[in-house]
Scaffold this active site. Structure first.
Site, short mmCIF file in Angstrom:
data_model
loop_
_atom_site.label_atom_id
_atom_site.label_comp_id
_atom_site.label_asym_id
_atom_site.label_seq_id
_atom_site.Cartn_x
_atom_site.Cartn_y
_atom_site.Cartn_z
CG ASP A 161 -1.83 1.12 1.36
OD1 ASP A 161 -2.37 1.55 0.33
OD2 ASP A 161 -2.04 1.63 2.49
CG ASP A 163 -1.45 8.11 0.57
OD1 ASP A 163 -0.39 8.09 -0.08
OD2 ASP A 163 -2.33 8.97 0.42
#
Length: 425
Positions: A161, A163
């Site tokens: 991932d 952020d």
């Protein structure tokens, strides 16, 4: 502080990777020492399969790691670009205790093997059916999804991932990071907004986001089959009549109908150019900026690294270690739209870590479908490890029976690096 400082609010969410859980980092004490691991435990670890995580679980790595090596990175006055700096600054030291773990023992397919890595076992029929029902909007077979000879040698694929996992961005804009850790909200939010402005600048000016905002793709090669290979050296993108929103024929017949052959060809030209620009500047994003903006970016990244207590620097330790392995690869799956995600990766100095063919946007199809595409590309013989902070990637990981490493604070990043150093992952 309102997002109206730089753009109209309707575009803001496209640049923010939404996560269902906020960062909950805590500073790692610099006085921590390496925990002593009994010889009997080491012998036990060496002689068993992957359930070694029951001895050195994710929650126990923090006590085993010399946290003093993760101090705040100071600012630099060098004009060298950030990726080069990252590769030299964030080199990790080998821990004094090494536990050998053969590749076949690192990650067992037994769902009960690890209490720290969430796994479930979905039905094989469900998985096969979902593979068959992959989205048909993307025209043709994606070049990047074809298995290459290098891909066939892979043993492990790490699905990251972006952020609040590799970088802190969304929580800067919302002010939640400042609230949690007692930072000056004016400084924190201001830094986030300044970085957001640079993301808009690069995406709009160099990566055709004004044209592509309504034509978002999951992967840069999704429309490659519509590209006729025309030489674009002297091609004028500004006068070819392309309209990303399609619309009616009021712009003239030269515009073409959205989804038509001519329109798709011009769309493919833009994504081909995006790829060329990314590849050219992945280790030198300053080449896309004026000298003043380049210097401002260097100051801003150094400021964010201090504000976030070296979050990116800590994550880079694991990213670089994985990158150094010939049989492993880093893949990025983000809920940011593809073009601004590419701009974000470049501006944070991650272009050398993530080749453009290893970047996927889940904005349109969700992370579970992205995972399906990645499994289709790399095959089922490799082991996939999902690393993230949100429920969406965790659920997708469980659906595909992939180990999930949750990132909620600095300690989780430190533990991840420790697990990689000990060859558990």
């Amino acid at each position: 502080m309102s997002f109206l400082c730089f753009r109209i609010p309707s575009r803001i969410p496209h640049y923010i990777e939404l996560s269902s859980s906020s960062t909950n980092a805590s500073l790692i004490s610099t006085s921590s020492t390496i925990a002593n691991i009994p010889a009997a435990a080491v012998a036990s670890i060496s002689n068993q399969d992957y359930p070694t995580y029951t001895i050195l679980g994710q929650n126990q790595y923090q006590a085993c790691y010399p946290s003093s090596s993760f101090g705040v990175t100071g600012q630099t006055n060098s004009d060298a670009e950030s990726t080069t700096l990252a590769a030299t600054t964030y080199q990790s030291e080998k821990p004094s205790v090494m536990v050998p773990a053969p590749a076949a023992q690192r990650l067992s397919s037994d769902p009960s093997a690890s209490p720290s890595l969430s796994q479930t076992t979905p039905s094989k029929d469900v998985d096969d059916q979902s593979r068959k029902n992959m989205t048909g909007k993307n025209r043709g077979k994606r070049k990047a999804d074809a298995t290459s000879s290098q891909d066939s040698e892979l043993e492990r694929v790490f699905l990251w991932d972006l952020d609040e996992t590799i970088i802190i961005f969304h929580s800067l804009l919302t002010g939640s990071y400042a609230q949690k850790y007692g930072k000056d909200p004016t400084v924190v939010i201001g830094s986030g907004l300044t970085m957001e402005e640079m993301i808009f600048e690069v995406a709009d000016t160099h990566l055709f986001f004004n044209d592509l905002e309504e034509c978002d793709q999951v992967h840069v090669e999704d429309v490659a089959s519509d590209d006729n290979g025309q030489d674009l050296s002297n091609y004028s993108f500004s006068t070819d009549g392309f309209s990303g929103s399609g619309g009616s024929g009021s712009h003239g017949s030269s515009v073409g109908v959205q989804g038509g052959v001519d329109w798709m060809r011009k769309l493919a030209f833009r994504y081909r150019k995006v790829r060329e620009i990314y590849d050219k500047h992945k280790s030198n994003v300053g080449g896309l900026l004026s000298p003043q903006r380049k210097e401002a970016l260097q100051r801003l990244r150094a400021e964010i690294e201090v504000l976030t207590d070296s979050w990116l620097g800590t994550a880079l330790k694991s990213l670089l270690l994985i990158q150094s392995r010939k049989n492993c690869v880093n893949v990025l799956i983000t809920t940011t739209q593809l073009v601004p995600a590419l701009a974000k990766v470049l501006l944070y100095g991650l272009g050398e870590i993530f080749p453009i063919e290893n970047i996927y946007s889940a904005t349109k199809i969700g992370k579970e479908s992205c995972f399906e595409r990645i499994v289709s590309r790399f095959g089922k013989k490799v082991t996939y490890v999902v690393i993230g902070d949100g429920r969406d990637e965790e659920i997708a990981a469980k659906q595909h029976n992939m180990p999930f490493w949750r990132i909620t604070n600095h300690g989780d990043l430190v533990s991840l690096h420790q697990a990689l150093e000990l060859d558990f992952l």
